[in-house]
Write a protein that holds these residues in place. Sequence first.
Motif, mmCIF file in Angstrom:
data_model
loop_
_atom_site.group_PDB
_atom_site.id
_atom_site.type_symbol
_atom_site.label_atom_id
_atom_site.label_comp_id
_atom_site.label_asym_id
_atom_site.label_seq_id
_atom_site.Cartn_x
_atom_site.Cartn_y
_atom_site.Cartn_z
ATOM 1 N N LYS A 94 -62.637 55.036 -26.887
ATOM 2 C CA LYS A 94 -62.718 54.181 -25.707
ATOM 3 C C LYS A 94 -61.804 54.696 -24.597
ATOM 4 O O LYS A 94 -62.207 54.755 -23.429
ATOM 5 C CB LYS A 94 -62.347 52.745 -26.088
ATOM 6 C CG LYS A 94 -62.477 51.770 -24.950
ATOM 7 C CD LYS A 94 -62.156 50.360 -25.402
ATOM 8 C CE LYS A 94 -62.292 49.392 -24.234
ATOM 9 N NZ LYS A 94 -61.954 48.024 -24.614
ATOM 10 N N GLU A 95 -60.579 55.058 -24.942
ATOM 11 C CA GLU A 95 -59.609 55.494 -23.934
ATOM 12 C C GLU A 95 -60.080 56.725 -23.169
ATOM 13 O O GLU A 95 -59.894 56.824 -21.959
ATOM 14 C CB GLU A 95 -58.254 55.787 -24.588
ATOM 15 C CG GLU A 95 -57.203 56.229 -23.590
ATOM 16 C CD GLU A 95 -55.837 56.438 -24.190
ATOM 17 O OE1 GLU A 95 -54.971 56.942 -23.465
ATOM 18 O OE2 GLU A 95 -55.636 56.097 -25.366
ATOM 19 N N TYR A 96 -60.697 57.682 -23.872
ATOM 20 C CA TYR A 96 -61.112 58.939 -23.240
ATOM 21 C C TYR A 96 -62.620 59.007 -22.988
ATOM 22 O O TYR A 96 -63.129 60.064 -22.646
ATOM 23 C CB TYR A 96 -60.658 60.124 -24.097
ATOM 24 C CG TYR A 96 -59.154 60.228 -24.160
ATOM 25 C CD1 TYR A 96 -58.426 60.737 -23.091
ATOM 26 C CD2 TYR A 96 -58.455 59.785 -25.279
ATOM 27 C CE1 TYR A 96 -57.046 60.822 -23.146
ATOM 28 C CE2 TYR A 96 -57.070 59.864 -25.337
ATOM 29 C CZ TYR A 96 -56.375 60.382 -24.268
ATOM 30 O OH TYR A 96 -55.009 60.462 -24.322
#
Length: 136
Positions: free
Chosen positions: A24-26
């Motif tokens: 999700k973050e990247y």
Amino acid sequence: MKKWYRKTELTQFEQFDGSPAINKEYHIEKEIDFDSNSKAKLNYYISTLEGNMKLNKGDWIATGVNCEHWAVKDDVFQKTYEKVQQDCEYCHGDGIELQGYYASLEIKGAQKYIIAGGEGELYFEINYCPICGRKL
């Protein structure tokens, strides 16, 4: 004539483990491929300035000075990069003296601010420590 150059900016790295949080973050994209025996294999891709790049568990995700990302194979990472000291007194909230003004980092929920005291206080949001370059 060939010349050697050294980059001087800090680069943040995080080792890719395939977890939902890092995906999700990247903004990792997943794709399922099937081999000739119809066995499924999950492939991961990260969006870079040059397009999508394949990413394997154990690779490192680099974040550049303009918040761009790219993948680095673990063996290349181990040969190329070294860890820098993370005990920066500035971004761990202890504050430092800057030209007679006291500056400190204040974290309010998810917001990060530099507070510079003096005749008045100045607040502005930051994403990286201005001293050590660490992502906040």
